[in-house]
Scaffold this active site. Sequence first.
Site, mmCIF file in Angstrom:
data_model
loop_
_atom_site.group_PDB
_atom_site.id
_atom_site.type_symbol
_atom_site.label_atom_id
_atom_site.label_comp_id
_atom_site.label_asym_id
_atom_site.label_seq_id
_atom_site.Cartn_x
_atom_site.Cartn_y
_atom_site.Cartn_z
ATOM 1 N N GLY A 89 63.166 37.510 17.553
ATOM 2 C CA GLY A 89 62.839 38.761 16.901
ATOM 3 C C GLY A 89 63.166 39.957 17.788
ATOM 4 O O GLY A 89 64.096 39.892 18.579
ATOM 5 N N LEU A 90 62.396 41.006 17.628
ATOM 6 C CA LEU A 90 62.584 42.232 18.406
ATOM 7 C C LEU A 90 64.002 42.763 18.309
ATOM 8 O O LEU A 90 64.605 43.146 19.299
ATOM 9 C CB LEU A 90 62.239 41.996 19.884
ATOM 10 C CG LEU A 90 60.757 41.861 20.208
ATOM 11 C CD1 LEU A 90 60.574 41.645 21.690
ATOM 12 C CD2 LEU A 90 59.994 43.089 19.768
ATOM 13 N N CYS A 91 64.550 42.738 17.091
ATOM 14 C CA CYS A 91 65.867 43.331 16.949
ATOM 15 C C CYS A 91 65.893 44.199 15.690
ATOM 16 O O CYS A 91 66.790 44.117 14.880
ATOM 17 C CB CYS A 91 66.964 42.273 16.929
ATOM 18 S SG CYS A 91 66.604 40.871 15.911
ATOM 19 N N GLY A 92 64.885 45.011 15.547
ATOM 20 C CA GLY A 92 64.863 45.970 14.443
ATOM 21 C C GLY A 92 64.797 45.283 13.100
ATOM 22 O O GLY A 92 64.169 44.238 12.950
ATOM 23 N N PHE A 94 67.134 43.775 11.622
ATOM 24 C CA PHE A 94 68.271 42.855 11.483
ATOM 25 C C PHE A 94 67.943 41.642 10.610
ATOM 26 O O PHE A 94 68.580 41.411 9.588
ATOM 27 C CB PHE A 94 68.716 42.418 12.878
ATOM 28 C CG PHE A 94 69.727 41.327 12.884
ATOM 29 C CD1 PHE A 94 71.041 41.588 12.534
ATOM 30 C CD2 PHE A 94 69.378 40.033 13.216
ATOM 31 C CE1 PHE A 94 71.981 40.588 12.540
ATOM 32 C CE2 PHE A 94 70.316 39.018 13.221
ATOM 33 C CZ PHE A 94 71.612 39.303 12.881
#
Lengths: 297, 134
Positions: A89-92, A94
């Site tokens: 995770g931690l990719c906006g 996406f």
Amino acid sequence: MASLKDLRNRIASVKATQKITKAMQMVAAAKLRRAQEAAEAARPYAQRMQSVLASLSDAVKGSDEAPHLMVGNGRDATQLLVVCTADRGLCGAFNSSIVRLARQTAIRLQNEGKKVEFFCVGRKGYDMLRRDFGNQIVDLVELKEVKRIGFTDAQQIAEKIIKRFENGDFDVATLFYAHFNSVISQVPTAHQMIPAHVEDEAAETQAASDEAGAVREYEPEESEILADLVPRNISVQIFRALLENAASEQGARMSAMDNATRNAGEMIDDLTMEYNRTRQAQITKELIEIISGAEAL
Amino acid sequence: MAASFHFELVSPERLLISEDVDAVLVPGSEGEFEVLAGHAPFLSTLRPGLMRVRGGSKPDRQIFVRGGFADTGPDGLTVLAEEAIPVEEIDRELIASQIADAEDDVKDAKDEATRDDAERHLEHLREVQRALGH
């Protein structure tokens, strides 16, 4: 009101967070460059593949010899949605934007009375789809251990999908991934894989070059080449989607982490301001206490 | 100096060679064939084997290719190989492991046709191993 110690702790923790997001951003930037290069390096192969496929499909058009993978089996009752997402995770937005597109498509197809199945590549898409379509997910492939996506990874996925098709588990397969436009723009894309969808543009350029040259010879025969080529083309398409996805993921993470770093910076500024004010107020208060104490004497 | 033509070798991961060469010997699935300048339009699948390239920027080269096809057209020769490794960089273990895989395929084959295919594949790989001299 927060005490000075509380404020100091908060500033320290936000600073620590900022360091992490900053590091993640830089890692993503480095990985992005590599992913982008890989995606670009894979382009010539996919293009050539398309043009050869286009000329071959012209050659066998209308005949019964065309493989089912290419022309389909004439039905569209069961739809397989191959959803490629990231494992982390931690990719906006996406992952969620790819899943949203897949979910919308699934709902539309279901309303048309079709059966929908999911094939998840990447943990995050599986986690999100499980809530709504838990029993419709037929398989999950994780690529967490894979450092650099190789063609063999795509091939393994393709083999699984082709096997399902041959067993008659589904009629139409659509691939979902994020097309990499730039660092700040990744477009979720749906691409029909089975039956193969030959791009018109490639077909036209190939037709033009065929006219210019002599008649092409095939060895072994067209239908045999096609039987070999079509499954390979599916691997190529999956490989391309995975590479595009990898680049998109890093791009999305980079901009998400850039935002996070900036937000943390603003928070630190605000907290420092509050800390200084509180500190000053406390000093003033202590001074007043001392002075008024002295006057009372 | 023989007439040269444009030759491209592409693997899914990258474009390996793109330059003008004099001749390329391609291991086609129904026999080896050599492509010279002005070859007739021709498309053939590949069997695992060694591809020999003459001319071009470097001295003669040998490249191990596996799976894919060669397309000869008016613009020259394009080889799309699933795997393409210059002979100098070949890992002996890689070939050995591919042979082991192929042997498993032969064992696991359920019907005659798949077994034939697998056996042919295995034979080609053995040939490559012999050609490399070990």
